[in-house]
Design an enzyme around this catalytic site. Structure first.
Site, PDB file in Angstrom:
ATOM      1  N   ARG B 105       0.973  -1.335  -0.046  1.00  0.00           N
ATOM      2  CA  ARG B 105       0.112   0.134   0.031  1.00  0.00           C
ATOM      3  C   ARG B 105       0.773   1.181   0.055  1.00  0.00           C
ATOM      4  O   ARG B 105       2.074   1.177   0.328  1.00  0.00           O
ATOM      5  CB  ARG B 105      -0.898  -0.052   1.175  1.00  0.00           C
ATOM      6  CG  ARG B 105      -0.373   0.013   2.450  1.00  0.00           C
ATOM      7  CD  ARG B 105      -1.065  -0.006   3.641  1.00  0.00           C
ATOM      8  NE  ARG B 105      -0.564   0.246   4.794  1.00  0.00           N
ATOM      9  CZ  ARG B 105      -1.382   0.387   6.211  1.00  0.00           C
ATOM     10  NH1 ARG B 105      -2.379   0.287   6.254  1.00  0.00           N
ATOM     11  NH2 ARG B 105      -0.552   0.495   7.269  1.00  0.00           N
ATOM     12  N   GLU B 144      -3.530   7.192   6.910  1.00  0.00           N
ATOM     13  CA  GLU B 144      -2.079   7.295   7.484  1.00  0.00           C
ATOM     14  C   GLU B 144      -1.039   8.075   6.722  1.00  0.00           C
ATOM     15  O   GLU B 144       0.021   6.958   6.288  1.00  0.00           O
ATOM     16  CB  GLU B 144      -1.521   6.021   8.090  1.00  0.00           C
ATOM     17  CG  GLU B 144      -2.624   5.314   9.076  1.00  0.00           C
ATOM     18  CD  GLU B 144      -2.222   4.087   9.609  1.00  0.00           C
ATOM     19  OE1 GLU B 144      -1.551   3.466   8.867  1.00  0.00           O
ATOM     20  OE2 GLU B 144      -2.820   3.532  10.382  1.00  0.00           O
ATOM     21  N   GLU B 315      -7.929   4.687  15.154  1.00  0.00           N
ATOM     22  CA  GLU B 315      -7.419   3.037  15.230  1.00  0.00           C
ATOM     23  C   GLU B 315      -6.833   2.880  16.666  1.00  0.00           C
ATOM     24  O   GLU B 315      -5.874   3.374  16.985  1.00  0.00           O
ATOM     25  CB  GLU B 315      -6.729   2.559  13.983  1.00  0.00           C
ATOM     26  CG  GLU B 315      -7.155   2.790  12.899  1.00  0.00           C
ATOM     27  CD  GLU B 315      -6.131   2.470  11.883  1.00  0.00           C
ATOM     28  OE1 GLU B 315      -5.202   1.670  11.856  1.00  0.00           O
ATOM     29  OE2 GLU B 315      -6.537   2.873  10.450  1.00  0.00           O
ATOM     30  N   MET B 365      -2.203 -11.635  11.239  1.00  0.00           N
ATOM     31  CA  MET B 365      -1.784 -11.750  12.777  1.00  0.00           C
ATOM     32  C   MET B 365      -2.226 -10.607  13.651  1.00  0.00           C
ATOM     33  O   MET B 365      -1.746 -10.402  14.627  1.00  0.00           O
ATOM     34  CB  MET B 365      -0.430 -12.113  12.917  1.00  0.00           C
ATOM     35  CG  MET B 365      -0.194 -13.542  11.887  1.00  0.00           C
ATOM     36  SD  MET B 365      -0.849 -14.903  12.638  1.00  0.00           S
ATOM     37  CE  MET B 365       0.221 -15.406  13.997  1.00  0.00           C
TER      38      MET B 365
HETATM   39 ZN   LIG Z   1      -3.640   1.210  10.359  1.00  0.00          ZN
END
Ligand SMILES: [Zn+2]
Ligand SMILES: [Zn+2]
Ligand SMILES: [Zn+2]
Lengths: 621, 621, 621
Positions: B105, B144, B315, B365
């Protein structure tokens, strides 16, 4: 079986006048085998299509007539410089996208069709010429696949081949998108041509993408090796061998081994302790002249499995080497001890590298059995001692070991791809279990993940298995001995997803890994009965019996009937204790050893080796 | 104000049949908000110009009808693979000149005009479709900025844009040469086209060159984000938010914040302790399950400033993550403590990442509130506890904190460019002051360098300021509280030259930094009254009062009226003592805390949190 | 000889109005020399072929008229930006194959013909203009060859030039193949065009290949420098100087020195301790304000040899610098101590860098004798003290030192190429011997490997010599003093092969190195009489007298008549003891010193310097 000795020899490095004396001295020392040819391409074919075979014919004759059996190597690990003019794009690329240039060895990409063709061409010529030669008694394909990190290549040739491999596997881009979960970050592909190699991505690439690339990379080695084997079998009935290297996990050695008759490996106990051991500085200091007491044994057991019972040490360290960060001299007697350790693990041949130290080029500081001034080097005396000791031993017929340990290359790639904690390493995990078993005095067979039957064994350990294979499921289900699974067992589907039921996913075993954690090196979670868990720990939901917990109350060892699950990575103390507990349930007698002492049963004998002092004892049971 | 909870959700990851149940369970858990869409570009526009909106329409409906308020993210952090066919040169380049490839990304360069156009196009379509949707109650731009070091790009697109930026700023090459001091090593330019990006130079590049490149790089983010904001404002009156990351200083968060209504950040206490903390191994071991006691608080205060009072945690870590070097599980109760810490610093919403653990791709994970087998994960209980505890609290209205601390992104770039000593780091310096204040039990407001009025505060600290802004000069001059400046304060002109008067260059304050020194980590220069100076020390020429000296006789703390100057970087002990001294002069009551205990005032309450045990107490003042 | 002082000055950095005052203040401080011009190319030739000489004419006049002697530097270390438009391929490439970009200094490849032409052109113009100028009293060529690792370039220009160099040396590819042992891994070439630079090979390249590339790289510097010298000699009779840097071994300083009249070096005791010392952290902490007590002395002795007796310090650190990992301030008095240390080793001139701290560009944090606000910096007082102390000393005429120590650049390249153990470093080995000698209070002359006569000396040490030169063989054979050879002495032929007789290959000395080992840093092999061997140890076959053994019984020091052989690398304790033993046999009086105390004889004086306190004493013998 009666083990024999051999040596690696480079007639092309020495004046022809010395060959006869060299051959005679080899025989006098007690050697039966001599490996030649594996770096000699430029001497055989100095210009493209122009051949000089006569020198090699004469070398084979001189050696053979002296009574030596020749292993002939295909020279494909060192394509000559002119090969790059024919195939400028045959070079492998490193993970940073840089071509890995000519000037040493292994400068080829396994995915390059043109070079694979050249490899077949030269192998064919060798097969044709020496396939029936009565002195040539075995073949070696290429040399040390994987040495110098040469398996995983990011070249344009690799990218092209990877796309074909994926297309073959998934048929459609949609199938691939689904298997990889490409929806995750809008990573979906509409066509295989869009897929790149997974290096230099902004942050980590999709683990399914990486694992497929690692599977592909391994398959390319298998394909390259198979092409040579197929050619050689057309011309020769002699056994085919490859010489693997220590702790190389980048390709599946079992898969390559399927095309071979004998597996072999190159055993450099001091070099490997310095350059590829996880042990700490104190350990490396302590064993700098002996090597790690378990590293050779582990690989001996591994290559016995890869060779389906038949294996050699193709290169045995005879003195200081040149390529590790530090290169000390072995303790007096160690070359002898190492040879015995190999024989006690069933080696058919132990072959020293090399006959005489070369005074030139890259390995001029690598010891041989002879010095570069042609005097005997220190290692030769150890060989003489071995020959004399061996004469007192009757034939060696290895039994099946009471303990099995599954080693799975795909798991190594999977946990490379997703370690989840900096210190998680599959080889290290399996090796820690191996060391624990060996410190209990147990002899071990290493088993491939394709094993369908554990036989008469009493205990089988399967640590860190990426995904359950149908074969292993079958082997477990019909086995009555103890099976110790975990940690990180069966924790993914083949597509690198978490299974719906959660790991470990053992039929009839009510146990789920609800989450895991990874721990900094300084953290040890103490167990109630001593020792602790380090590096990796699982949180378990279970209704089965819990025989061991951490002090913080979490299940660590769970058992139902003959199935055990280990929910963390034990430190040395805990490993020995827990393995001991499971062994006890197996009615398996253990023989705990101290420090650098080790034992290995072979046929009617037990080898007691002491890596602290370099001494050995061979005792008849 | 009454804080609310939320969660990040990816309808595209799950069968549509599960959406309704998921939404109902979110509400039952006590959640009000749900963020969606920010990685879904390939699902919305699977081929260029071909759109699939219906699934997203339905997802918004299902969530909204269950009573959830939707935050809609623009999906520009994950351009689909086909985007690279349209814009092959849109990729960022790393400092080594390598393109940063597709496959994860954030694979775009902020300077690429074509991609900025695409970002506007998709944002426009989203705005058009959901701008008036009653369920969509807020917007998130991209995701972000700066994660994975994606701000500073050395791509050809960046080089072109940088030249334009410089031309705009300096007009002529001569003006630039003079500002940068290019005469120094014959580095003069005659034309802007000659100027390259400052990577891969033989030795360090001119700091003025580097700083301008860093300013430019930050401006490109502002410009990229502004373009999305302008579009969204045309279609929607809902608040605009971006989710910043912890300890990212590569762009000016205040500048980006000017175009937003609410700031938010992604708070991963355990991940950040492992992967971006300066603390030593002992500290990291001790707080591995709690996180650094001050790191979250610092960022809460920072983003309250960036959001001009309005801020969220977008988050919140709910369990172990997958991306730090080591990923332990939080202490039971920590998710609750972290939520309270956010609320006590004024968070309007705390939103957990993520609803359910994905069983595939890069973050498989990473824990969620639910496990991948759809059972509740451990973190969910902490959320339930929080909801119940919150119900006993009346409305929260934060007061202005008594202490201000200036944080300036440009200073971070400047001292990255010219650390002068390996261990000098602007964030670390400001954070050390912050920790000192918090260990004195003080609540703090972080202030941008554009602050023109310190208000009713009693103490303002301005460590490490690169250059005096006219705004700050004004704020200081009209302030009657104590101002603590230094070390390394006002030490450059905006062009990165040493000011003619030498630093700190405070009007009416007779104090000059005649030279500085940087110190190896083992060196501490003891102060006469305890503690010491480490890492950075200044040699001072002054006629003002010196209240503190090193044992070697050099002035460390200088005061005149309400202006203090600190001529070095105090260690923890000295920091607390010196800050306490200045606080005392401010008539500010302090509440020193021990170990992992912390306190934070919020409205009529005080939150006492104990990072050693994970316990909290909320006391009405 | 009467030593003088000087300073480095950049008229182009300051308003012309300040030049006269600056010049007067230099004279008042006691300075005689001023170096200018070496970075001023863009000011002299702002556009290709367009010159501005007048400012430089005036600067020379103002300085000269104030009574200063000018050193004029050729500005070739900083080609202007327009040069890259003329010669886009003039840039050096690093070992990773990346071009080293414009934006700092030294951005050229020594192998680029076009740039060497430009260097000759500008030098010619300077020579023409100032060759006869009565104020210009010396020349400096370029600046700090080798700074920022700029000798070894992997550019296309370097590859082309290397092939020519090889062709010249070997004539035929066959001769090269034989010399390098290319048969080893099928590395044979059929044509010189096939030979690439030895970077980015899969594993290590052939050491003969690497060493030839290193020889070539050094020769390119000699050639570049010689071209400037030849031009200058056509126009000027003033001495030619180059300013070398500390611990740069990438080119042969003696070879470059042959074209010069005076050698000089740039002495930064604190910067060098931080950025290029092998000492441990405790040592660096202890001497952070003083520098390593032996590092300056070693280089003074080295450049006295390079300058065939005539040498300067061209740049002397006057306070904190900006470029080391940490940059502390010197102890008060250290600038004075450093100046005396230089004078005691025979420096004709000590020149400080720089006059005034520049407030802009890369070195704005580098101290000068004046601060950037034009006040005196702390270092100036030390200069005043030196001037006054010097006035009490009569003329200084250095004698030949009683001890010689051979330093050989080719050996440095050879052991870089083949360290055999991570910690083997030629400079470190020679420097350890030097430190041992200095801790015995002995004054030392460094000798080039071309020395044919050791003269009246009593002891000559030759550690780590790659290969015996005929010159050294001659010098040893006619010498009656003690010669201490080894470890790793004479261990190769010039082609980088092991000699047939094995090392050390000393006629009439029955001693062979049968093998060697390298040791991890924690390993010390104790000697029977104290101290030990670390890092490198040889196993010896000898019939000569063994005066020292390890506890494990191996010979360490072997002697026959006046020839000694040392078969390992002694630690500090053993080094001092063994050197003392050999010195005793030489009837050489030693004066053992403690801690940071050192002594140096110069003419009728002895300088006692104490690096622990910064104090000095000058005593008339
Ligand atoms: Zn994030
Ligand atoms: Zn090998
Ligand atoms: Zn310099």
């Amino acid at each position: 079986m009666r083990p024999e000795l051999g040596v690696c020899y480079y007639p092309e490095h020495w004046p022809e006048t010395s060959w006869e004396t060299d051959a005679r001295e080899m025989r006098e020392l007690g050697l039966d085998w001599v490996r030649i040819g594996e770096f000699a391409w430029s001497k055989i074919e100095p210009r493209p299509g122009h051949f000089e075979w006569e020198w090699l014919d004469r070398a084979v004759s001189v050696l053979g007539e002296a009574g030596l059996k020749v292993v002939m190597g295909t020279p494909t690990a060192t394509p000559p410089r002119w090969m790059l003019d024919k195939h400028p794009d045959m070079i492998a690329f490193d993970v940073n996208g840089r071509p890995r240039k000519f000037g040493s060895r292994r400068h080829y990409c396994f995915s390059h069709d043109g070079y694979r063709g050249e490899s077949v061409r030269i192998t064919e010529l060798l097969g044709e010429r020496y396939g029936d030669n009565s002195y040539v008694r075995a073949w070696q394909t290429d040399n040390e696949y994987g040495c110098h990190e040469t398996i995983v290549s990011y070249s344009p040739a690799a990218a092209l081949a990877f796309r074909s491999w994926l297309k073959e596997k998934y048929q459609t881009a949609d199938a691939l998108n689904k298997a990889w979960g490409n929806i995750f970050w809008s990573m979906e592909y509409s066509d295989f041509t869009q897929i790149d190699l997974p290096n230099l991505t902004v942050t980590e690439a999709n683990p399914s993408h990486v694992l497929d690339f690692r599977r592909f990379s391994s398959d390319q080695v298998v394909r390259f090796n198979r092409a040579q084997c197929e050619v050689l079998r057309r011309f020769s009935e002699k056994p085919l061998i490859h010489n693997y290297m220590g702790r190389i996990t980048e390709f599946d050695h079992f898969d390559v081994g399927k095309d071979l008759d004998i597996a072999s490996w190159d055993s450099y106990p001091l070099g490997f302790l310095e350059d590829r051991s996880d042990q700490d500085d104190d350990f490396k200091h302590k064993y700098m002249r002996q090597g790690d007491p378990d590293f050779q044994a582990f690989h001996h057991d591994l290559y016995r499995a890869v060779g389906k019972g038949r294996w050699w040490v193709m290169e045995q360290q005879p003195g200081p080497v040149n390529w590790a960060p530090f290169n000390p001299a072995p303790l007096p007697g160690m070359v002898n001890l190492w040879t015995w350790e190999a024989v006690a693990h069933g080696a058919e041949v132990v072959s020293y590298f090399r006959w005489r130290q070369a005074p030139f080029a890259q390995e001029q500081m690598h010891a041989g059995l002879k010095r570069s001034d042609n005097e005997w080097a220190d290692g030769a005396q150890d060989v003489r001692n071995f020959v004399s000791e061996l004469s007192e031993i009757s034939d060696i017929n290895l039994q099946t070991a009471p303990v099995g340990l599954v080693f799975d290359y795909e798991s190594a790639w999977a946990w490379d791809t997703q370690p989840q904690g900096l210190t998680f390493d599959y080889f290290k995990l399996v090796y820690d279990v191996y060391r624990g078993l060996r410190r209990l005095g147990l002899s071990v067979d290493i088993l491939p993940p394709s094993t369908t039957d554990f036989g008469e064994r009493r205990l089988v350990c399967i640590p860190g298995l990426f995904t359950w294979s149908p074969e292993l499921k079958k082997a477990v289900s019909k086995f009555s001995g103890q099976v110790l699974m975990g940690p990180r067992f069966g924790s993914k589907t083949p597509d690198f997803n978490i299974p719906e039921t959660l790991p470990p996913n053992v039929p009839g075993f009510a146990c789920k890994v609800k989450s895991v954690e990874t721990l900094r090196p300084s953290v040890v979670l103490p167990l109630k009965d001593g020792g602790g868990i380090a590096s990796w720990r699982e949180f378990i939901e279970t209704s089965e019996e819990v025989t061991e917990k951490t002090e913080d109350g979490n299940a660590v060892l769970i058992v139902k009937a003959n199935i055990w699950y280990l929910a963390g990575w034990p430190d040395d103390e805990a490993m020995i204790r827990l393995l001991g507990e499971v062994a006890k349930k197996s009615d398996l007698e253990t023989f705990p050893v101290e420090g650098g002492q080790r034992r290995r049963e072979f046929g009617p004998y037990v080898l007691h080796s002491d890596y602290d002092t370099g001494e050995i004892q061979i005792i008849k049971k």
